[in-house]
Scaffold this active site. Structure first.
Site, PDB file in Angstrom:
ATOM      1  N   HIS A   1       0.775  -1.279   0.073  1.00  0.00           N
ATOM      2  CA  HIS A   1       0.018  -0.076   0.059  1.00  0.00           C
ATOM      3  C   HIS A   1       0.873   1.328   0.023  1.00  0.00           C
ATOM      4  CE1 HIS A   1      -3.401   2.415   0.919  1.00  0.00           C
ATOM      5  NE2 HIS A   1      -2.554   3.145   1.648  1.00  0.00           N
TER       6      HIS A   1
ATOM      7  N   GLU B   1      -4.204 -11.726 -16.744  1.00  0.00           N
ATOM      8  CA  GLU B   1      -4.041 -11.798 -15.291  1.00  0.00           C
ATOM      9  C   GLU B   1      -3.769 -13.310 -14.559  1.00  0.00           C
ATOM     10  OE1 GLU B   1      -6.235  -8.048 -13.599  1.00  0.00           O
ATOM     11  OE2 GLU B   1      -7.830  -9.143 -14.914  1.00  0.00           O
TER      12      GLU B   1
ATOM     13  N   ASP C   1      -2.747  -8.730 -10.590  1.00  0.00           N
ATOM     14  CA  ASP C   1      -3.393 -10.128 -10.434  1.00  0.00           C
ATOM     15  C   ASP C   1      -2.552 -10.997 -11.093  1.00  0.00           C
ATOM     16  OD1 ASP C   1      -5.971  -9.969  -9.050  1.00  0.00           O
ATOM     17  OD2 ASP C   1      -6.610  -8.926 -10.788  1.00  0.00           O
TER      18      ASP C   1
ATOM     19  N   CYS D   1      -0.623  -2.868 -17.488  1.00  0.00           N
ATOM     20  CA  CYS D   1      -1.670  -1.680 -16.836  1.00  0.00           C
ATOM     21  C   CYS D   1      -1.591  -2.128 -15.511  1.00  0.00           C
ATOM     22  CB  CYS D   1      -2.935  -1.585 -17.455  1.00  0.00           C
ATOM     23  SG  CYS D   1      -3.827  -3.170 -17.454  1.00  0.00           S
TER      24      CYS D   1
HETATM   25  C1  PEP Z   1      -4.126  -5.707 -12.405  1.00  0.00           C
HETATM   26  O1  PEP Z   1      -4.681  -6.888 -12.090  1.00  0.00           O
HETATM   27  O2  PEP Z   1      -2.784  -5.752 -12.575  1.00  0.00           O
HETATM   28  C2  PEP Z   1      -5.080  -4.824 -13.057  1.00  0.00           C
HETATM   29  C3  PEP Z   1      -4.328  -3.754 -13.588  1.00  0.00           C
HETATM   30  O3  PEP Z   1      -6.232  -4.707 -12.635  1.00  0.00           O
HETATM   31  P1  PEP Z   1      -6.690  -4.322 -11.329  1.00  0.00           P
HETATM   32  O4  PEP Z   1      -5.602  -3.999 -10.371  1.00  0.00           O
HETATM   33  O5  PEP Z   1      -7.763  -3.255 -11.166  1.00  0.00           O
HETATM   34  O6  PEP Z   1      -7.454  -5.759 -10.497  1.00  0.00           O
HETATM   35 MG    MG Z   2      -6.913  -7.203 -12.154  1.00  0.00          MG
END
Ligand code: PEP
Ligand code: MG
Length: 552
Positions: A184, A411, A435, A482
């Site tokens: 965090h 993911e 993920d 991302c």
């Molecule tokens: C991820 O899992 O890296 C992602 C970009 O999606 P979120 O963090 O919203 O699960």
């Molecule tokens: Mg994700």
């Protein structure tokens, strides 16, 4: 200059005196008071009003949303029903400390049972109780210190409530004993561009007011610095500030290879910041964030309006919209309200959408309408895809609804391993490293106790990314990242070296990533990635990448 090492976040550097986070007072024992109930009542009243006054004063000083949090906490300290619950215990002969501890704990349990927004306030109640107990014992208030001058905050780790209150004019840098690159504190530091080093095991040795230098590029805290070293650090800080204020340029490597830098957004409120910080579009629009508190599925019209607000800010630019990602850390009651033993492995993401196909169709309809009404280049993608059939089905459905470019998030390790088969069935892949790391390492991304395993630098994660990057190159289809990994400047270079074409991150991380990319050619990025890939551990991957990068 003695050194303590940890994981540097971003590219900042800072010099200043240490101020340590005060620990919460130990929980009081259930013992009879030596004072009369009246005398205890007076002590408690005084402590409650002192704490309420301090919280209000800090709220006024900090302003913004932090002010609301602090004012709500001040009101808790003056809540009449809580005062009654404390009083009942004082009349029974308990100490003020124990009466406050027990009465607040009882209210906390009630709030937790209510769940939702009130449940989230439960931790704030414990924080108020600890402040009151500290005041009754004459101890400093727990939490972020306020020494009255700029300082470097040293803490075991930071709770979300502490981070909301950081006064960034005073806090020059963060050093935490716990935490990894996706903790965090690391996420907050990137979001707010705070110089930080996390996971500094020896930071417990740092003493109050001691001068230190925090160099997040090297991941080193220097103790006992000389005057010249402090001047050097300050000069580097000024240079970085100038760099951040320089005209914005598109993301490029040193050899001119374009690496578009995109923004991760959860609502229309952050579009302005993304544009100001030079985002070249949006790489992840988390649509579920718009509907986290909705009990019913939002209407097509409601969704169209919400999507249009974001799309309008990016005329002619790419906006990758993610279909609702419900479940686990982002519950949406209208998509999945069944209790599950392991929600991260349950009916989430695309699985929940396929089980409620009308909701997915409505979302695609709303998005296609929003696309019609704006100039943005709309791409749509599915979250939590595990199989190529799912990818194929989603891509076809999106196209039937008039969305020309449809892809999937990578993911889950199963789909990364099938990347070559995947790419022929969809238009693009976007790797969600948060993920992907969670599932590769079997480490819950929300659980502090396994945070050290939640490290996207782990070669196991990097090898999966390499497979997706290679499939992207072979099929000439775009592969983006991302997840948080894209916001780590050196890891961003590694990702590009693994075949990733675009990077999407919280807007505040854009400047550091842009600056780091400019330092390396594509060939160098490939060598840096190769060094990371052949390491045996996450820490070694990082070290090897850093040592090759420093030669670029
Ligand atoms: C991820 O899992 O890296 C992602 C970009 O999606 P979120 O963090 O919203 O699960
Ligand atoms: Mg994700």
């Amino acid at each position: 200059m003695p050194e303590l090492s940890g994981i540097g976040i971003g590219r900042g550097i800072a010099a200043g005196p240490v101020a340590r986070m005060s620990p919460p007072p130990p929980a009081p024992a259930d013992e009879a008071s030596e004072l009369s109930p009246e005398a205890e009542t007076d002590r408690v009243k005084e402590a409650l009003s002192e704490v309420a006054g301090e919280l209000e004063e800090r709220g006024r000083a900090v302003g913004g949303t932090a002010r609301d949090v602090l004012e709500a906490q001040a009101m808790m300290a003056q809540d009449p029903s809580l005062a009654d619950a404390v009083q009942t215990r004082l009349q029974a002969g308990k100490t003020g400390e124990f009466a406050v501890h027990e009465a607040f704990a009882e209210f906390r349990a009630t709030l937790e049972q209510l769940g939702g927004y009130l449940g989230e306030r439960a931790a704030d109640l414990s924080d108020v109780a600890q402040r009151v107990i500290a005041s009754l014992r004459g101890l400093p208030a727990p939490g972020v210190p306020d020494p009255g001058h700029p300082f470097i905050l040293v803490a075991e780790d930071l709770a979300p409530a502490d981070t909301a209150l950081l006064d960034l004019d005073k806090v020059q840098a963060l050093v935490t004993i716990q935490g990894g690159p996706t903790s965090h504190t690391a996420i907050l530091a990137r979001e707010k561009s705070i110089t930080a080093i996390v996971g500094v095991a020896d930071a417990a040795e740092l003493t109050e007011d001691e001068q230190i230098i925090v160099d997040s590029v090297a991941g080193i805290v220097y103790t006992q610095p000389s005057a010249e070293q402090i001047r050097d650090a300050q000069a580097r800080r000024t240079a970085r500030e100038e760099e951040a204020a320089a005209p914005l340029t598109p993301g490029t490597l040193a050899d001119g290879t374009a690496v578009p830098l995109l923004a991760n957004l959860g609502s229309a409120s952050s579009t302005d910041q993304a544009v100001e910080l030079g985002a070249e579009g949006v790489g992840l629009f988390r649509t579920e964030f718009l509907f986290l508190s909705a009990d019913e599925a939002p209407s097509v019209e409601e969704q169209r309006e919400a999507y249009q607000k974001v799309l309008q800010a990016f005329p002619g630019q790419k906006v990758v919209v993610r279909a609702l990602d419900a479940g686990a850390d982002k519950p949406l009651s209208f998509l999945n309200d069944q209790p599950e033993e392991n929600p991260a492995l349950g009916l989430r993401g695309l699985r929940a959408l396929m089980a409620n196909e009308q909701i997915l169709k409505d979302q695609l309809t709303a998005l296609a309408q929003a696309q019609e009404n704006t100039e943005a280049d709309v791409w749509v993608m599915a979250p939590m895809v595990s199989t190529v059939e799912e990818a194929e089905e989603f891509t076809a459905l999106a196209k039937q609804h008039g969305l020309q470019i449809a892809g999937v998030m990578v993911e889950v390790p199963s789909i990364a391993l099938m990347a070559d088969e995947l790419m022929s069935r969809t238009d693009f892949a976007s790797i969600g490293t948060n993920d992907l790391t969670q599932y590769t390492m079997a480490a819950d991304r929300l659980l502090g106790s396994v945070a050290s395993l939640q490290d996207p630098w782990h070669p196991a994660v990097l090898r999966l990314i390499r497979q997706v990057g290679a499939a992207g190159i072979a099929s000439a289809k775009p592969v983006g990242v991302c997840g948080e990994a894209a916001a780590d400047p050196l890891l961003a270079v590694v990702l590009v070296g693994l075949g990733v074409n675009t990077l999407s991150m919280s807007p505040a991380a854009l400047a550091d990533v842009r600056a780091e990319l400019k330092l390396h050619t594509l060939e160098q990025a490939r060598s840096i990635a190769a060094a990371a890939l052949t390491a045996a551990t996450a820490a070694q991957a990082r070290e090897s990448a850093l040592s090759v990068a420093q030669q670029s």
